[in-house]
Design a protein around this motif. Structure first.
Motif, PDB file in Angstrom:
ATOM      1  N   ASP A 259       0.837  -1.189   0.000  1.00  0.00           N
ATOM      2  CA  ASP A 259       0.000   0.000   0.000  1.00  0.00           C
ATOM      3  C   ASP A 259       0.879   1.248   0.000  1.00  0.00           C
ATOM      4  O   ASP A 259       1.936   1.278   0.629  1.00  0.00           O
ATOM      5  N   GLY A 260       0.438   2.267  -0.727  1.00  0.00           N
ATOM      6  CA  GLY A 260       1.135   3.547  -0.704  1.00  0.00           C
ATOM      7  C   GLY A 260       2.172   3.703  -1.793  1.00  0.00           C
ATOM      8  O   GLY A 260       2.152   3.016  -2.817  1.00  0.00           O
ATOM      9  N   ASN A 261       3.109   4.634  -1.575  1.00  0.00           N
ATOM     10  CA  ASN A 261       4.177   4.903  -2.533  1.00  0.00           C
ATOM     11  C   ASN A 261       5.242   3.815  -2.458  1.00  0.00           C
ATOM     12  O   ASN A 261       5.791   3.547  -1.395  1.00  0.00           O
ATOM     13  N   ILE A 262       5.529   3.193  -3.593  1.00  0.00           N
ATOM     14  CA  ILE A 262       6.516   2.116  -3.667  1.00  0.00           C
ATOM     15  C   ILE A 262       7.464   2.399  -4.823  1.00  0.00           C
ATOM     16  O   ILE A 262       7.041   2.840  -5.896  1.00  0.00           O
ATOM     17  N   GLY A 263       8.765   2.131  -4.621  1.00  0.00           N
ATOM     18  CA  GLY A 263       9.744   2.284  -5.685  1.00  0.00           C
ATOM     19  C   GLY A 263      10.466   0.972  -5.942  1.00  0.00           C
ATOM     20  O   GLY A 263      10.865   0.282  -4.999  1.00  0.00           O
TER      21      GLY A 263
END
Length: 345
Positions: A274-278
């Motif tokens: 969940d959320g911002n992932i790189g």
């Protein structure tokens, strides 16, 4: 729209002005940014609405200090920016929620898989997803044996600590590495090391952290950044990084690679992230992307997508606030060249 107060860690990092820009220039609302870092930094007044010096994330009082700042500043959303602090924040996430603070990170136990390179590769293998070739090592003998299986000395190999970030604990072992050339013509930030020196380094470790040796991939770096909703990818974009300094991209191009996008979406789905992932890839000899790292947080060059119409940090803010998310068409082909910006007190 409601004005918001956002807390962010690691605000002294050289790439953080881009993250601040994403939040401030959102086109919809006023956002107050409160930052924390380990150093007393008077220059932060030029970038932030409030700043606090805090101890390292390993300090027993670290989370309590952050909670007190959240309470004092009436923080709405907290963005942890350091990979190693995420498991610590995860254990106390309900304490933030009790204050009404939304924490911008994955809140499931699979975060600990995503945050560990060896566990991530094992998870990917279990689900039939391509990984680089790698071996878990505990000592010098296992390093030498693993490197041999990977083709060393004919081929270079890479050593990585499994729970680290920012190129800490990473070295490229090269055969017949010339110390004179390394000394005279390469900057101290070079990753290159001889097998002899790598073995000495491991022998000197009082306790070797969880470490792997893996295949070396000769191409340039390719990164995919996305926003997920508990296993579903909402937005996704990729960039080819032509130049890097200390793991931070200095020149990038927004570029689409469908096979990399598909792999990232499968990992997000199987881990329920969940959320911002790189996701960091290296290109192999055939220019195909091979995943090397996963960063379950905002990455250093997130600002490039804002210029391409995709403001991933602010979209995370809207997601956490329960607001309707817009349809976005990404502008591919945008180039970014990062250069230093001088600030004076």
């Amino acid at each position: 729209m409601k004005d918001l107060t956002i807390l962010s860690t690691a605000c002294g990092a050289m790439f953080m002005p881009g993250f601040f820009n994403c939040l401030k220039e959102n086109g919809e609302r006023n956002i107050k940014i409160i930052g924390v870092d380990m150093v007393d930094n008077p220059f932060m007044d030029n970038l932030l609405d409030g700043y606090y010096q805090v101890p390292t994330y390993t300090d027993d009082n670290y989370v309590d200090i952050l909670l007190n700042i959240c309470k004092k500043e009436r923080v709405d959303i907290f963005f942890p920016q350091i990979s190693m602090e995420l498991p610590i924040i995860l254990k106390r996430i309900n304490d933030f929620r009790r204050l009404g603070v939304k924490v911008a990170m994955s809140d499931g136990q699979t975060l600990n898989v995503a945050n560990n390179k060896f566990k991530l590769y094992e998870h990917m293998k279990k689900h039939g997803l391509r990984t680089p070739e790698y071996y878990h090592i505990n000592n010098v003998d296992e390093l030498v044996e693993g490197a041999k299986k990977l083709g060393f000395p004919e081929k270079n190999v890479v050593v990585k600590v499994t729970e680290s970030s920012g190129s800490r604990g990473v070295r490229i072992i090269k055969n017949n590495l010339c110390r004179v050339e390394n000394f005279l013509y390469k900057k101290p930030s070079s990753f290159d090391i001889s097998m002899e020196d790598m073995c000495k380094t491991i022998e000197e470790c009082k306790e070797l952290p969880d470490t792997i040796v893996m295949e070396y991939l000769p191409g340039c770096e390719y990164t995919v950044d996305l926003l997920a909703d508990h296993g579903k990818t909402l937005y996704i974009a990729g960039r080819r990084n032509y130049e890097s300094s200390m793991s931070i991209a200095m020149a990038s191009l927004i570029e689409k690679k469908d096979n990399a996008y598909k792999l990232c979406e499968e990992i997000v789905s199987t881990l329920g992230l969940d959320g911002n992932i790189g996701f960091d890839f290296m290109l192999d000899e055939n220019n195909n992307p091979v995943l090397t790292d996963l960063n379950p947080r905002i990455t250093a060059t997130i600002i490039i997508y804002k210029d391409g119409g995709l403001n991933l940090p602010y979209l995370r803010v809207k997601q956490l606030m329960g607001e309707k998310l817009p349809e976005i068409s990404i502008k591919y082909g945008i180039r970014m060249k990062r250069r230093y910006w001088d600030v004076f007190e």
